[in-house]
Write a protein that holds these residues in place. Structure first.
Motif, PDB file in Angstrom:
ATOM      1  N   SER A 114       0.827  -1.033  -0.025  1.00  0.00           N
ATOM      2  CA  SER A 114      -0.090   0.070   0.053  1.00  0.00           C
ATOM      3  C   SER A 114       0.721   1.246  -0.145  1.00  0.00           C
ATOM      4  O   SER A 114       0.344   2.223  -0.247  1.00  0.00           O
ATOM      5  N   SER A 117       1.188   2.379  -3.841  1.00  0.00           N
ATOM      6  CA  SER A 117       0.153   2.300  -4.423  1.00  0.00           C
ATOM      7  C   SER A 117      -0.371   3.504  -5.258  1.00  0.00           C
ATOM      8  O   SER A 117      -0.099   4.573  -4.516  1.00  0.00           O
ATOM      9  N   ASP A 169     -14.680   2.538   0.013  1.00  0.00           N
ATOM     10  CA  ASP A 169     -13.266   2.722   0.551  1.00  0.00           C
ATOM     11  C   ASP A 169     -12.197   3.418  -0.418  1.00  0.00           C
ATOM     12  O   ASP A 169     -12.478   3.409  -1.590  1.00  0.00           O
ATOM     13  N   TYR A 171      -9.363   2.059  -1.382  1.00  0.00           N
ATOM     14  CA  TYR A 171      -8.688   1.215  -2.248  1.00  0.00           C
ATOM     15  C   TYR A 171      -9.706   1.271  -3.626  1.00  0.00           C
ATOM     16  O   TYR A 171      -8.991   1.172  -4.599  1.00  0.00           O
ATOM     17  N   GLU A 172     -10.803   1.248  -3.645  1.00  0.00           N
ATOM     18  CA  GLU A 172     -11.727   1.145  -4.930  1.00  0.00           C
ATOM     19  C   GLU A 172     -11.410   2.539  -5.655  1.00  0.00           C
ATOM     20  O   GLU A 172     -11.393   2.494  -6.865  1.00  0.00           O
ATOM     21  N   GLN A 174      -8.638   4.003  -5.926  1.00  0.00           N
ATOM     22  CA  GLN A 174      -7.306   3.962  -6.528  1.00  0.00           C
ATOM     23  C   GLN A 174      -7.652   3.066  -7.544  1.00  0.00           C
ATOM     24  O   GLN A 174      -6.985   3.265  -8.682  1.00  0.00           O
ATOM     25  N   ARG A 175      -8.382   2.006  -7.544  1.00  0.00           N
ATOM     26  CA  ARG A 175      -8.338   1.156  -8.531  1.00  0.00           C
ATOM     27  C   ARG A 175      -9.197   1.926  -9.663  1.00  0.00           C
ATOM     28  O   ARG A 175      -8.918   1.472 -10.924  1.00  0.00           O
ATOM     29  N   ASN A 387      -9.123 -11.032  -0.209  1.00  0.00           N
ATOM     30  CA  ASN A 387      -8.694  -9.756  -0.290  1.00  0.00           C
ATOM     31  C   ASN A 387      -7.152  -9.828  -0.790  1.00  0.00           C
ATOM     32  O   ASN A 387      -6.524  -9.134  -0.686  1.00  0.00           O
ATOM     33  N   ILE A 390      -5.977  -6.420  -2.208  1.00  0.00           N
ATOM     34  CA  ILE A 390      -5.855  -5.260  -1.477  1.00  0.00           C
ATOM     35  C   ILE A 390      -4.722  -5.019  -0.920  1.00  0.00           C
ATOM     36  O   ILE A 390      -4.111  -5.705   0.081  1.00  0.00           O
ATOM     37  N   TRP A 391      -3.789  -3.933  -1.173  1.00  0.00           N
ATOM     38  CA  TRP A 391      -2.610  -3.774  -0.795  1.00  0.00           C
ATOM     39  C   TRP A 391      -2.464  -3.599   0.608  1.00  0.00           C
ATOM     40  O   TRP A 391      -1.473  -3.983   1.385  1.00  0.00           O
ATOM     41  N   SER A 392      -3.334  -2.998   1.259  1.00  0.00           N
ATOM     42  CA  SER A 392      -3.127  -3.052   2.881  1.00  0.00           C
ATOM     43  C   SER A 392      -3.521  -3.924   3.675  1.00  0.00           C
ATOM     44  O   SER A 392      -3.397  -4.041   5.018  1.00  0.00           O
ATOM     45  N   TYR A 396      -2.624  -9.751   0.861  1.00  0.00           N
ATOM     46  CA  TYR A 396      -2.345  -9.275  -0.418  1.00  0.00           C
ATOM     47  C   TYR A 396      -1.153 -10.263  -1.048  1.00  0.00           C
ATOM     48  O   TYR A 396      -0.368 -10.591  -0.490  1.00  0.00           O
TER      49      TYR A 396
END
Length: 533
Positions: A114, A117, A169, A171-172, A174-175, A387, A390-392, A396
């Motif tokens: 993360s 990322s 979130d 994360y999404e 970032q994606r 998961n 998911i980097w965090s 992962y």
């Protein structure tokens, strides 16, 4: 690498330590790789490739299985009249070449953690669910840099694994940024329950939506309806993908059959908590297997057990049957999941960790997809839990994450770029590299030949180029895997090939590197020879 292998569900198991990375490419309708045989394969690979640390068993050698819907045995053999499949032949070769590139040190990559990322570049947008009293929702949109005025692009809707009171979130987000910056599509993160968090904890809300999937579907349809109104969106080119909780939602949407919007060309579930989805269909059975040959064959050689998972045979009707259950919020499974008579069937991608989703749930879900006539591709990664992208998260897995997004990317570019032309000359391209995806072998009287040339440069995964000149000699040996430039065709409407319909000499090259040692060359040569056989 095993391409449409013949497996058994009663073999003796591994005869020693499995220390060679392995890839298994199988057909979803191949009676030689039936559900129990696949379960036995996974069990054997876990036992043979794992190390016992004292507290847990960890797979020290990577392995992977890929299954393709409606595909029978020998799908890559163009002499197999009635069984050869151009599109799956192409996709399996792509999976094989990237797998080999990974092992030879020129594989795919993903962010290592993360910490590195991508920074999210999104804009918050509010929209509503009109089917639920205009319930307020908050999403995020990311546009490709330099998008021209008046330009329209495909959109990828992302269903989040988690939300807070500000929406989906980070994360999404970032994606979605990656979708815009790396692939060139519009990324949109949808909301499911963020505005409910002020009254109810997240875990309770997730269980609510798992138990009341009609409400979940309403949220997804609200996102689809909203993106169609967004400036710059090509309203006929939409994909829905989800992670974790969102991956379950993506599959609930896929299982809605004829109710999937015609503009949605692909649906992807990545570490999608498959147990929830499998259990949601526990009150239903398929009245009869489809008549198109897509169900498990009842043969006993390698198939392992019955031809369906908890299936019944009644009057031969292919419609869904269900027990008498009380619907909640119009939660009627009969209308949500039924055999689709529609010509629109989106491509469904399922990426699953072998240590995250139980094989029993995977088999149960796959049987549901088979019975409803879905077009799916299901991949299982070794030593991979929930998961895994998911980097965090502590689970992962860079390898599984990178390979998941590679497979997803080729499907998105296939469904978004391919056009309905008679000549099939429009080759789908990977937007971030301009490289065509693996394309099917074209008809010819010539068989393919794996030629060798020498190169001074190490190839990367994506770029695929044509050249009339051989590179300058160097200590690396380059083995060309050749693919034609024509676009994949819809195998449901194309007649099977005859034994004389062999590959054309009009190829573009996708290359991988073997070491210049004799052992490396022999290994690569044997691999190619066995696959061609």
């Amino acid at each position: 690498i095993a391409v449409h292998p013949s497996l058994s569900d009663d073999g003796h198991g591994p005869m020693g330590k499995i220390d060679i990375p392995s890839l298994f490419l199988t057909g979803g309708a191949d009676f030689l790789t039936g559900p129990q045989a696949m379960a036995k394969l996974e069990e054997d690979m876990k036992i043979g490739s794992s190390d016992d640390t004292g507290t847990e068993i960890i797979s020290s050698t990577p392995w992977e299985t890929v299954r393709y819907a409606k595909i029978v045995h020998a799908f890559s053999n163009w002499f197999n009249e009635g069984g050869y499949d151009e599109r799956v032949d192409a996709r399996s070769w792509h999976s094989m070449t990237t797998f080999l590139e990974e092992e030879f040190g020129f594989g795919l990559s993903d962010y290592s953690s993360s910490l590195d990322s991508p920074e999210e570049q999104v804009e918050k947008v509010n929209y509503t669910d009109s089917m639920d009293g205009d319930h307020l929702l908050t999403g995020y949109v990311s546009l490709p840099e330099g998008m021209a005025e008046g330009e329209v692009l495909p959109v990828v809707i992302i269903l989040p694994h988690a939300m807070d009171m500000d929406g989906p979130d980070r994360y999404e987000q970032q994606r979605a940024t990656q979708v815009a910056s790396d692939v060139g599509y519009i990324g949109f993160v949808a909301d499911i329950y963020s505005h409910d968090l002020k009254d109810t904890p997240a875990l309770e809300l997730e269980e609510l939506y798992h138990s009341n999937t009609t409400k979940y579907l309403s949220r997804i349809r609200a996102a689809v309806d909203h993106v169609k109104t967004m400036e710059g969106v090509d309203g006929d080119k939409i994909a829905v993908i989800g992670f974790g909780f969102g991956g379950s939602g993506a599959l609930y949407y896929a299982l809605s059959g004829d109710e999937v919007d015609g503009a949605v060309k692909a649906i992807a579930s990545i570490h999608g908590e498959l147990g929830h989805v499998a259990n949601s269909t526990a009150d239903m059975t398929a009245a009869a297997a489809p008549s198109d040959g897509s169900a498990w064959d009842s043969g006993t050689t390698g198939g392992g057990g019955d031809s369906a998972w908890d299936s019944e045979t009644t009057d031969g009707d292919s419609a869904w049957v269900t027990e008498d259950v009380s619907p909640t919020w119009n939660n009627d499974p009969t209308t949500r999941r039924r055999m689709s008579d529609s010509t629109h069937q989106p491509q469904i991608i399922i990426q699953s960790g072998a240590d995250g989703d139980a094989m029993e749930d995977v088999i149960k879900l796959e049987q549901t997809l088979i019975d409803m006539g879905a077009n799916y591709e299901l991949t299982r990664f070794s030593d991979t839990k929930d998961n895994f992208t998911i980097w965090s998260d502590g689970n992962y897995n860079p390898r599984a994450s990178a390979r998941s997004f590679d497979q997803l990317g080729t499907v998105l570019n296939e469904v978004f770029t391919a056009t309905a032309s008679d000549d099939g000359t429009n080759s789908p391209e990977v937007a971030s590299t301009g490289a065509p995806i693996a394309a099917p072998i074209t008809k010819s009287t010539e068989s393919p030949i794996a030629s060798t040339v020498e190169s001074t440069e190490s190839p990367v995964v994506a770029p695929i180029t044509k050249s009339t000149e051989s590179p300058v000699a160097a200590p690396l040996i380059l083995i060309e895997l050749r693919f034609p430039t024509t676009a994949p065709t819809d195998v449901r409407t194309e007649s099977p090939r005859t034994p004389t319909d062999q590959p054309s000499s009009d190829f573009s090259a996708s290359s991988f590197v073997a070491t210049s040692s004799a052992a490396g060359l022999v290994f690569a040569t044997l691999t190619m020879g066995l696959l061609l056989l």
